[in-house]
Each structure stands twice: as C-alpha cells, then as structure tokens.
Design a protein around this motif. Structure first.
Motif, mmCIF file in Angstrom:
data_model
loop_
_atom_site.group_PDB
_atom_site.id
_atom_site.type_symbol
_atom_site.label_atom_id
_atom_site.label_comp_id
_atom_site.label_asym_id
_atom_site.label_seq_id
_atom_site.Cartn_x
_atom_site.Cartn_y
_atom_site.Cartn_z
ATOM 1 N N SER A 32 4.125 26.174 31.714
ATOM 2 C CA SER A 32 4.483 26.131 33.138
ATOM 3 C C SER A 32 5.966 26.468 33.356
ATOM 4 C CB SER A 32 4.163 24.764 33.738
ATOM 5 O OG SER A 32 4.898 23.754 33.085
ATOM 6 N N ASP A 33 6.826 26.121 32.400
ATOM 7 C CA ASP A 33 8.245 26.487 32.502
ATOM 8 C C ASP A 33 8.423 28.000 32.376
ATOM 9 O OD1 ASP A 33 8.995 23.831 32.836
ATOM 10 O OD2 ASP A 33 9.389 23.536 30.701
ATOM 11 N N GLN A 76 7.356 29.571 35.643
ATOM 12 C CA GLN A 76 8.345 29.423 36.706
ATOM 13 C C GLN A 76 9.498 30.411 36.545
ATOM 14 O OE1 GLN A 76 8.355 27.580 39.599
ATOM 15 N NE2 GLN A 76 6.210 27.422 38.995
#
Length: 128
Positions: free
Chosen positions: A44-45, A48
């Motif tokens: 998820s990082d 982003q």
C-alpha cells in the motif's frame, strides 16, 4: 467515508494551465525512489507513492503538451515532445502495482517528462 471520492470542477482548466508545478519536492521524491536498493515497504505504501508520481506525471505531461502545441511546426522539439507524450500515455495506462519496480518506473517517467519540459523551455536552437 470509505469508497467516497470528490469530483474536481475546473471549467477554465486552471489546474492544467496556470498553476505552477511544485517541482522541487517531486524531483526529490524521484531521486529518492531511483536510489532505492532494496526497499521494504508495504504494498500500500508503494501504491501511494506510485499514485503521487502518476498524478505529477500527468501534470507535467499537460505542461509539455501545452508548450509543444505552441511551437511552430518546423521546430523539431514539438515532434519529439509528441513522441514522449505518446510513450507517457502508454506507460500511464499500465495498472499500478504495489512494487518498488512500479514506483521506480513512474519515477523514471517523471524524470523524462521534466527533461522534455526543460528542452521545450530553452531557446530554440539556431538554424543555419
């Protein structure tokens, strides 16, 4: 609000044409991402960061498009910009993945767009 989104209303196109790009922090992000050796981030990082770079790539591409369109047809920089923009369109159409490789690909794209933008803002080369 999970799953909610906001629609941006910009009928005059000010976001694409008149707001200056916030270049320095994005160039710093590109430099950092391209220096990664073995990052250990959550998917998820990565997603982003890729989203941030994707949005910025679209903004830089809009500036490249605007500047290229203003050039005379005889200026080869416009034709080269069109090639870069077609490649950009294809690369941005690829789905984002939660991987370092995907993020680094988007970082290289932003870097190449800035290179093209800089060439478009330089004085036209002298012809003989």
């Amino acid at each position: 609000m999970s799953g909610a989104y906001a629609v941006l209303h910009d009928p005059q196109g000010l976001l694409d044409a008149e707001l200056p790009l916030d270049r320095a922090p994005h160039e710093a992000l590109v430099t950092a991402v391209l220096a990664w050796k073995d990052p250990d981030l959550a998917p998820s990082d990565y997603e982003q960061i890729a989203l941030q770079l994707t949005g910025h790539a679209r903004a830089v591409a809009a500036d490249v498009q605007r500047l290229a369109a203003a050039l005379p047809k005889s200026d080869g920089r416009g034709a080269l910009a069109e090639v870069v923009l077609r490649e950009t369109e294809g690369r941005l159409a690829a789905p984002l993945k939660g991987t370092a490789s995907c993020v680094q690909s988007r970082a290289r794209l932003v870097r190449s767009l800035y290179t093209r933008l800089d060439r478009l803002t330089e004085p036209a080369p002298a012809t003989t």
